[in-house]
Design an enzyme around this catalytic site. Structure first.
Site, PDB file in Angstrom:
ATOM      1  N   TYR A 132      -1.032  -0.834  10.181  1.00  0.00           N
ATOM      2  CA  TYR A 132      -1.186  -1.134   8.751  1.00  0.00           C
ATOM      3  C   TYR A 132       0.020  -0.637   7.950  1.00  0.00           C
ATOM      4  CZ  TYR A 132      -3.591  -1.408   4.212  1.00  0.00           C
ATOM      5  OH  TYR A 132      -3.955  -1.703   2.913  1.00  0.00           O
ATOM      6  N   SER A 173       0.845  -1.194   0.000  1.00  0.00           N
ATOM      7  CA  SER A 173       0.000   0.000   0.000  1.00  0.00           C
ATOM      8  C   SER A 173       0.878   1.240   0.000  1.00  0.00           C
ATOM      9  CB  SER A 173      -0.901   0.021   1.241  1.00  0.00           C
ATOM     10  OG  SER A 173      -1.542   1.272   1.401  1.00  0.00           O
TER      11      SER A 173
END
Length: 247
Positions: A156, A143
């Site tokens: 994350y 990401s």
């Protein structure tokens, strides 16, 4: 029979979003697809049904990729059905968003376990097969948060940054046997992970001024997984983010 119709792709977290789009895209090339899911058998079965309706071949297999025993069973089930694995797409992931000072250890650990350790477990298991085959393509979904950080996503962002480093290292370890390992870093994609976000302030940081679509990410994955032109690409991270991150 073409080369692709003899090949098998395993896509983790493939019952929805980017994983679903990827499973459909790879199946459209003629590959046999294993649709992994953690919880929703109904959604996974629907993906399989769509692939079969379009003339493809697929099965759905439940497994929590953060669990080593379940990963072993996932690989065994795949091999029992198809005898080989040519492509692994490590897509499964979760979020547990909150600011650092409010983040509980279990929120941190759950994200690290699935988003990073899950990539390790699946890659290690499949790498053994690919080394014997002297071929294979592994695509890890990271990401842009792993590159630039994102408030409320320390867990994350750390996991996704770890995936990038992991990708580079494993690419170097497996390259001599013809196995490529790359990463794809989506930005803000129109999935259930982003549907409740306030889009207006986010779009100000995206030069293309819109969310991406799962199919756009899947297109990059399909290229890395199946295109002969991708055979000389390894250890790279491909941003699919509308221009959010530019180096």
């Amino acid at each position: 029979m073409t080369a692709l119709t003899a090949q098998v792709a395993l896509v983790t977290g493939a019952s929805r979003g980017i994983g679903k789009a990827t499973a459909l895209a790879l199946a459209a090339t003629g590959m046999k697809v294993v649709v992994n899911y953690a919880q929703s058998s109904t959604a996974a079965d629907a993906v399989v049904a769509e692939i079969i309706a379009n003339g493809g071949e697929a099965i759905a297999v439940q497994a929590n990729v953060a669990n080593a025993d379940e990963v072993d069973q996932l690989i065994k089930t795949t091999l029992d059905k198809f005898s080989r694995i040519d492509v692994l797409v490590n897509n499964a992931g979760i979020t547990r968003d909150t600011l650092l000072l409010r983040m509980k250890l279990e929120d941190w650990q759950a994200v690290i376990d699935l988003n990073l350790t899950g990539v390790f477990l699946c890659t290690k298991a499949v790498s053994k097969l690919m080394l014997k085959q002297k071929s294979g393509r592994i695509i890890n979904i990271t990401s842009v948060a792993g590159m630039m950080g994102n408030p409320g996503q320390a867990n994350y962002s750390a996991a996704k940054a770890g995936v990038i480093g992991f990708t580079k290292t494993v690419a170097k370890e497996l390259a001599s046997r013809g196995v490529t390992v790359n990463a794809v870093a989506p930005g803000f994609i129109a999935t259930d992970m982003t549907e409740n976000l306030n889009a207006e302030p986010i779009l100000q940081f995206i030069p293309l001024a819109r969310y991406g679509q799962p199919e756009e990410v899947a297109g990059t994955i399909r290229f890395l997984a199946t295109d002969p032109a991708a055979a000389y690409i390894t250890g790279q991270t491909f941003n699919v983010d509308g221009g959010m991150v530019m180096f």
